[in-house]
Scaffold this active site. Structure first.
Site, short mmCIF file in Angstrom:
data_model
loop_
_atom_site.label_atom_id
_atom_site.label_comp_id
_atom_site.label_asym_id
_atom_site.label_seq_id
_atom_site.Cartn_x
_atom_site.Cartn_y
_atom_site.Cartn_z
N TYR A 65 43.28 45.87 39.69
CA TYR A 65 43.38 46.11 38.25
C TYR A 65 43.14 47.60 37.99
O TYR A 65 42.20 48.19 38.55
CB TYR A 65 42.34 45.25 37.54
N ASP A 88 37.44 39.33 42.16
CA ASP A 88 37.76 39.33 40.72
C ASP A 88 38.66 38.12 40.50
O ASP A 88 39.82 38.10 40.93
CB ASP A 88 38.46 40.64 40.36
N LYS A 95 40.26 37.17 29.18
CA LYS A 95 41.56 36.61 29.53
C LYS A 95 41.53 35.08 29.42
O LYS A 95 41.30 34.57 28.34
CB LYS A 95 41.96 37.13 30.92
N ARG A 141 18.31 41.53 24.43
CA ARG A 141 19.05 42.20 25.51
C ARG A 141 18.74 41.53 26.84
O ARG A 141 19.61 41.32 27.68
CB ARG A 141 18.70 43.71 25.57
C1 LIG Z 1 41.23 42.72 32.05
C2 LIG Z 1 40.80 42.75 33.46
C3 LIG Z 1 39.62 43.40 33.84
C4 LIG Z 1 38.78 44.20 32.87
O1 LIG Z 1 38.20 43.40 31.89
P1 LIG Z 1 37.86 43.91 30.39
O2 LIG Z 1 37.31 42.69 29.75
O3 LIG Z 1 39.14 44.37 29.79
O4 LIG Z 1 36.89 45.02 30.52
C5 LIG Z 1 39.26 43.33 35.16
N1 LIG Z 1 40.01 42.69 36.07
C6 LIG Z 1 41.16 42.06 35.74
C7 LIG Z 1 41.94 41.35 36.79
C8 LIG Z 1 41.59 42.07 34.43
O5 LIG Z 1 42.74 41.47 34.11
#
Ligand SMILES: *Cc1c(COP(=O)(O)O)cnc(C)c1O
Length: 387
Positions: free
Chosen positions: A107, A179, A204, A55
């Site tokens: 998001y 982000d 993504k 961890r």
């Molecule tokens: C998908 C996404 C998230 C969240 O990520 P997860 O891996 O689904 O928890 C946060 N910010 C953006 C811009 C995203 O597209």
């Protein structure tokens, strides 16, 4: 051996491929081994070789963290079990009474996490358009400790000037978090424009193959890094070694994939603009797009996400989502498969009725890596004949 190389000076693709530490010194394996061990032998009490318990740290995860930090121009990187877990760790840097500013079209999951998990625990949260430093000025309070930015935004694809927002945020004594999921570090590296922390959903573009959920946070500030390392270990929302391996494998082709995502998206934009069923097309490549000039300065390309609205309103938007054959109706984005979705009812359903609500006639595409002509054919057949 790559550890003799000054990787920070080498090109993006080289850092992506060689940035994980190079061949395994014991076996010569050229890819990072998937270390499943949950614990590590100590040579004497308190004397370990960098790893004690998985961890806290795992060699596969450490390789990914070094690799991805290099791509963001960061000194410190932390992998998490999901993008949401990475965001949660970053929000835990704040405490009761602190004030967070979120963009209006953040998001949906970020908005939910901030307002429904952290706000009940005492965090003050406000949303702001954040289109300019002036918008931010209006949202600041004496308690503002963090400003959160996404650029391009999801799903409206507004572009935020990171340098301008970073200056305004720092004047207020707050931290800027970006982000960078939509852009990926290939298109822009927010820390270079003054952001304090960059976060990702590696689910993504970074993973890129729709086969792993993961998150990441990086910083150049050693104080913030120490607190993130503490939270990563103490909260324990860590990714498993196989997940780390899959994300790292994605990094190696990120540049090639992003190039194709971007060029195919430009062709999709042209098709949509010329189609009579389409009312407006949202993409930073368009000279009339409010963020076009900032995108030219800040990004290497305009990205693979395209949003558009339909003359036939919500009914037509739902019909397009029903008709496409190659663009798969699914949430998520940034992978090899092209995806289509209806944000108001899918990814952004949780923000209906809030300031983050998105228009119901909007469709979002994640342009994938299929043969471009096939993608254009699919969109044409889905749009033709719509009211
Ligand atoms: C998908 C996404 C998230 C969240 O990520 P997860 O891996 O689904 O928890 C946060 N910010 C953006 C811009 C995203 O597209």
């Amino acid at each position: 051996m790559t550890d003799a190389l000054d990787l920070g000076r080498l090109g993006f693709e080289t850092r992506a491929i060689h940035g994980g530490g190079g061949p395994d010194p014991q076996t010569g394996a050229v890819t990072t081994p998937i270390h499943l061990s949950s614990t590590f032998k100590q040579d004497a009490v308190g004397e370990h070789r960098g790893f004690e318990y998985a961890r806290t740290g795992n060699p596969t995860r450490a390789s990914l963290e070094t690799n991805l930090a290099l791509l963001e121009g960061a000194a410190h990187g932390f992998a998490f079990a999901s993008g949401s877990a990475a965001e949660d760790a970053v929000l835990r840097l704040l405490g009761p009474g602190d004030h967070l500013v979120l963009p209006t079209d953040a998001y949906g999951g970020t908005h939910r996490l901030a307002t429904r998990v952290h706000q009940p625990a005492g965090l003050a949260v406000d949303t702001s358009d954040l289109g300019s430093a002036t918008d931010l000025q209006e949202a600041l309070t004496p308690a503002t400790r963090m400003v959160w930015v996404e650029t391009p935004t999801n799903p409206l694809l507004r572009v935020i000037d990171i340098t301008a927002i970073a200056e305004a945020t720092h004047r207020a004594g707050a931290l800027l978090v970006v982000d960078n999921t939509f852009a990926s570090p290939w298109l822009q590296q927010p820390l270079r424009f003054g952001a304090d922390i960059v976060v990702h959903s590696t689910t993504k573009y970074l993973g890129g193959h729709s086969d792993v959920v993961g998150g990441f946070a990086a910083t150049n500030d050693s104080g913030l890094a120490a607190r993130l390392a503490f939270l990563q270990n103490a909260v324990g929302a860590v990714p498993g070694p196989l997940d780390c391996y899959l994300v790292q494998r994605g990094l190696k082709t990120l540049a090639l994939r992003m190039e194709r995502h971007c060029t195919s998206a430009l062709a999709v934009v042209d098709l949509l603009r010329a189609h009579q069923a389409v009312r407006t097309v949202l993409h930073p490549s368009l000279p009339g797009h409010s963020g076009h000039e900032v995108a030219q300065r800040q990004m290497r390309g305009y990205g693979g996400i395209v949003s558009f609205t339909l003359r036939g309103g919500e009914a037509a938007a739902l019909e397009v989502c029903r008709r496409t054959r190659l663009f798969t109706l699914a949430e998520s984005l940034g992978a090899v498969e092209s995806l289509i979705e209806h944000p108001a009812r899918m990814t952004h359903a949780s923000v209906a009725g809030s300031t983050n609500e998105v228009p119901s006639d909007l469709v979002r595409l994640s342009v994938g890596l299929e043969t471009l002509d096939d993608l254009l054919w699919d969109l044409t057949q889905a749009l033709d004949g719509l009211a």
